[in-house]
Write a protein that holds these residues in place. Structure first.
Motif, PDB file in Angstrom:
ATOM      1  N   UNK A  20       4.430  -3.443  -5.024  1.00  0.00           N
ATOM      2  CA  UNK A  20       3.692  -4.078  -6.126  1.00  0.00           C
ATOM      3  C   UNK A  20       4.068  -3.445  -7.474  1.00  0.00           C
ATOM      4  N   UNK A  21       4.781  -2.326  -7.439  1.00  0.00           N
ATOM      5  CA  UNK A  21       5.252  -1.740  -8.695  1.00  0.00           C
ATOM      6  C   UNK A  21       6.343  -2.608  -9.328  1.00  0.00           C
ATOM      7  N   UNK A  22       6.878  -3.507  -8.512  1.00  0.00           N
ATOM      8  CA  UNK A  22       7.873  -4.447  -9.036  1.00  0.00           C
ATOM      9  C   UNK A  22       7.153  -5.771  -9.279  1.00  0.00           C
ATOM     10  N   UNK A  23       6.750  -5.988 -10.506  1.00  0.00           N
ATOM     11  CA  UNK A  23       5.873  -7.127 -10.809  1.00  0.00           C
ATOM     12  C   UNK A  23       6.648  -8.293 -11.413  1.00  0.00           C
ATOM     13  N   UNK A  24       6.163  -9.487 -11.170  1.00  0.00           N
ATOM     14  CA  UNK A  24       6.605 -10.702 -11.874  1.00  0.00           C
ATOM     15  C   UNK A  24       8.120 -10.889 -11.889  1.00  0.00           C
ATOM     16  N   UNK A  25       8.780 -10.458 -10.869  1.00  0.00           N
ATOM     17  CA  UNK A  25      10.242 -10.648 -10.767  1.00  0.00           C
ATOM     18  C   UNK A  25      11.022  -9.963 -11.882  1.00  0.00           C
ATOM     19  N   UNK A  26      10.338  -9.139 -12.696  1.00  0.00           N
ATOM     20  CA  UNK A  26      11.101  -8.412 -13.729  1.00  0.00           C
ATOM     21  C   UNK A  26      11.887  -7.295 -13.056  1.00  0.00           C
ATOM     22  N   UNK A  27      12.903  -6.823 -13.731  1.00  0.00           N
ATOM     23  CA  UNK A  27      13.688  -5.738 -13.144  1.00  0.00           C
ATOM     24  C   UNK A  27      12.783  -4.551 -12.871  1.00  0.00           C
ATOM     25  N   UNK A  28      12.844  -3.993 -11.684  1.00  0.00           N
ATOM     26  CA  UNK A  28      12.008  -2.832 -11.405  1.00  0.00           C
ATOM     27  C   UNK A  28      12.472  -1.628 -12.221  1.00  0.00           C
ATOM     28  N   UNK A  29      11.547  -0.728 -12.517  1.00  0.00           N
ATOM     29  CA  UNK A  29      11.946   0.397 -13.360  1.00  0.00           C
ATOM     30  C   UNK A  29      12.683   1.474 -12.556  1.00  0.00           C
ATOM     31  N   UNK A  30      13.191   2.450 -13.296  1.00  0.00           N
ATOM     32  CA  UNK A  30      14.014   3.473 -12.659  1.00  0.00           C
ATOM     33  C   UNK A  30      13.248   4.334 -11.672  1.00  0.00           C
ATOM     34  N   UNK A  31      11.963   4.560 -11.986  1.00  0.00           N
ATOM     35  CA  UNK A  31      11.181   5.412 -11.080  1.00  0.00           C
ATOM     36  C   UNK A  31      11.082   4.744  -9.713  1.00  0.00           C
ATOM     37  N   UNK A  32      10.767   3.450  -9.734  1.00  0.00           N
ATOM     38  CA  UNK A  32      10.662   2.702  -8.482  1.00  0.00           C
ATOM     39  C   UNK A  32      12.007   2.690  -7.745  1.00  0.00           C
ATOM     40  N   UNK A  33      13.069   2.359  -8.482  1.00  0.00           N
ATOM     41  CA  UNK A  33      14.389   2.272  -7.826  1.00  0.00           C
ATOM     42  C   UNK A  33      14.844   3.618  -7.283  1.00  0.00           C
ATOM     43  N   UNK A  34      14.566   4.680  -8.050  1.00  0.00           N
ATOM     44  CA  UNK A  34      14.968   6.005  -7.570  1.00  0.00           C
ATOM     45  C   UNK A  34      14.243   6.369  -6.285  1.00  0.00           C
ATOM     46  N   UNK A  35      12.928   6.062  -6.224  1.00  0.00           N
ATOM     47  CA  UNK A  35      12.202   6.453  -5.020  1.00  0.00           C
ATOM     48  C   UNK A  35      12.647   5.590  -3.832  1.00  0.00           C
ATOM     49  N   UNK A  36      12.955   4.326  -4.095  1.00  0.00           N
ATOM     50  CA  UNK A  36      13.435   3.459  -3.006  1.00  0.00           C
ATOM     51  C   UNK A  36      14.795   3.940  -2.492  1.00  0.00           C
ATOM     52  N   UNK A  37      15.696   4.224  -3.440  1.00  0.00           N
ATOM     53  CA  UNK A  37      17.038   4.676  -3.049  1.00  0.00           C
ATOM     54  C   UNK A  37      16.952   5.964  -2.247  1.00  0.00           C
ATOM     55  N   UNK A  38      16.080   6.865  -2.706  1.00  0.00           N
ATOM     56  CA  UNK A  38      15.939   8.156  -2.029  1.00  0.00           C
ATOM     57  C   UNK A  38      15.393   7.971  -0.600  1.00  0.00           C
ATOM     58  N   UNK A  39      14.378   7.110  -0.486  1.00  0.00           N
ATOM     59  CA  UNK A  39      13.782   6.868   0.837  1.00  0.00           C
ATOM     60  C   UNK A  39      14.814   6.282   1.801  1.00  0.00           C
ATOM     61  N   UNK A  40      15.610   5.327   1.284  1.00  0.00           N
ATOM     62  CA  UNK A  40      16.592   4.657   2.147  1.00  0.00           C
ATOM     63  C   UNK A  40      17.769   5.572   2.471  1.00  0.00           C
ATOM     64  N   UNK A  41      18.083   6.483   1.557  1.00  0.00           N
ATOM     65  CA  UNK A  41      19.215   7.392   1.760  1.00  0.00           C
ATOM     66  C   UNK A  41      18.822   8.572   2.662  1.00  0.00           C
ATOM     67  N   UNK A  42      17.681   9.193   2.356  1.00  0.00           N
ATOM     68  CA  UNK A  42      17.328  10.433   3.052  1.00  0.00           C
ATOM     69  C   UNK A  42      16.709  10.174   4.429  1.00  0.00           C
ATOM     70  N   UNK A  43      15.985   9.072   4.577  1.00  0.00           N
ATOM     71  CA  UNK A  43      15.278   8.804   5.841  1.00  0.00           C
ATOM     72  C   UNK A  43      15.741   7.520   6.533  1.00  0.00           C
ATOM     73  N   UNK A  44      16.072   6.504   5.746  1.00  0.00           N
ATOM     74  CA  UNK A  44      16.380   5.206   6.354  1.00  0.00           C
ATOM     75  C   UNK A  44      15.149   4.603   7.016  1.00  0.00           C
ATOM     76  N   UNK A  45      13.973   5.107   6.690  1.00  0.00           N
ATOM     77  CA  UNK A  45      12.733   4.773   7.405  1.00  0.00           C
ATOM     78  C   UNK A  45      11.583   5.109   6.469  1.00  0.00           C
ATOM     79  N   UNK A  46      10.764   4.136   6.102  1.00  0.00           N
ATOM     80  CA  UNK A  46       9.683   4.457   5.164  1.00  0.00           C
ATOM     81  C   UNK A  46       8.524   3.481   5.330  1.00  0.00           C
ATOM     82  N   UNK A  47       7.387   3.862   4.768  1.00  0.00           N
ATOM     83  CA  UNK A  47       6.226   2.960   4.731  1.00  0.00           C
ATOM     84  C   UNK A  47       6.380   2.033   3.535  1.00  0.00           C
ATOM     85  N   UNK A  48       5.934   0.779   3.709  1.00  0.00           N
ATOM     86  CA  UNK A  48       5.948  -0.170   2.607  1.00  0.00           C
ATOM     87  C   UNK A  48       4.524  -0.656   2.365  1.00  0.00           C
TER      88      UNK A  48
END
Ligand SMILES: O=C(O)CCC(=O)C(=O)O
Ligand SMILES: [Fe+2]
Length: 353
Positions: A20-48
């Protein structure tokens, strides 16, 4: 002693991504993207969380799953997978294999409702995966609930793929050719009965999913675990209002190994208990080939490349990779409907997908 334990547990908990931090189809901010990238890179497994799928719909799906598994075995066998060349339908516990060992779970596999491709002459065998589902006739709201959940989860994962593409320095649309039209997808409703007297604990054995992204809804029993890069197993207990999302092999290919397909498993519930889950697997267009993106510099330097496992070759051609997974998981269906593809039935390195 207690403090150390608490600190260790804190350090090792899985990340949570809030869509929900990615609202209204606008580009998500860097904080959101960084945490997503980190979760997918370091764990490949996360809560949504913040995914927008209502708790009521999730509860209704679990209720329908429970109703299905409560049917008698002959009723469930009316929709047995062995009848379906498209790998749809019911398998009783012990019939599916992971790395050659039987899993202790019963399950119903449901795909998108699409017509059989009529003229397959000269076409690759993976087109046989497309076709109708088998529905339990005695449960009136079952089909409607399942298709509605499947639809909503598909939208969530398509959106998440846009964010994952951005997080890799690609266009948000980078995965559109693979998933916008008629991607391969599968929903498994799964019931893990309690442990047998023999004490075996394999609900589903350690495996990677062969898709792009998977999403898991689980009841309160627990038992799902993910293997960390240091070889330790970390529990992924249910958290309210969240799903588990995990990276599959196709996304590992697309990211050049920057995102790793996470190895995971389910430990059987104790004797007398049981567990229910719904696992959704988003594949891609069967006739497409998964591109490997070239990553911007800081990311490219920290990727260890795509995993090479001689027991589980990864094919970038999607239909081939998908069919590989299905044939290995269900040798009985393979023998009945795909016998023409084998000189000998697959047996040794069977791998769950
Ligand atoms: O039941 C679960 O929680 C996970 C199932 C799973 O990993 C699979 O079927 O691939
Ligand atoms: Fe899995």
């Amino acid at each position: 002693m207690k403090v150390i334990k608490r600190m260790t547990q804190k350090k090792l908990s899985l990340p949570t991504i809030d869509l929900s931090l990615w609202k209204d189809q606008k580009a998500p901010d860097d904080v959101f993207l960084n945490s997503l990238r980190k979760a997918a890179h370091a764990y490949g497994f996360f809560y949504l969380k913040g995914h927008g799928i209502s708790a009521d719909l999730n509860a209704e799906l679990m209720m329908q799953a429970k109703n299905f598994f409560s049917l008698s075995l002959p009723q469930k066998e009316q929709v047995a997978m062995i009848n379906s060349p498209h790998f749809r339908g019911y398998n009783h516990a012990g019939r599916e294999l992971t790395r050659g060992k039987a899993d202790w779970r019963e399950q119903l596999d449901i795909g998108p409702e699409r017509p059989v491709i009529q003229d397959l002459t000269g076409k690759p065998a993976y087109f046989r995966l497309q076709g109708p589902n088998q529905w339990p006739e005695t449960l009136p709201r079952f089909k409607e609930t399942v298709l509605s959940w499947q639809d909503q989860v598909l939208s969530v994962l398509r959106r998440l793929l846009e964010a994952l593409a951005l997080s890799l320095g690609q266009q948000a649309s980078a995965f559109h050719p693979a998933v916008s039209n008629t991607p391969y997808q599968l929903l498994k409703l799964i019931h893990y009965p309690g442990r047998h007297d023999d004490g075996k604990k394999q609900g589903v054995g350690a495996h990677k999913d062969s898709d792009l992204l998977s999403l898991i809804l689980q009841d309160n029993e627990g038992g799902l675990e993910v293997e960390l890069t240091n070889g330790e197993w970390l529990q992924a207990p249910p958290q309210p209002e969240t799903f588990i999302v995990n990276i599959g092999e196709l996304l590992e290919v697309a990211s050049g190994g920057y995102f790793k397909a996470a190895v995971h498993r389910v430990i059987s519930p104790a004797a007398g208990r049981n567990r229910l889950s719904a696992a959704f697997f988003l594949g891609a267009q069967l006739d497409a080939t998964m591109p490997t993106f070239s990553l911007p510099d800081p990311l490219a330097g920290t990727s260890s490349g795509i995993t090479q496992d001689p027991e589980n070759p990864l094919f970038s051609q999607i239909g081939q990779n998908t069919l590989k997974g299905r044939l290995r998981s269900h040798p009985d269906v393979a023998a009945r409907h795909y016998n023409d593809l084998f000189t000998a039935a697959p047996s040794k390195d069977l791998h769950h997908a």
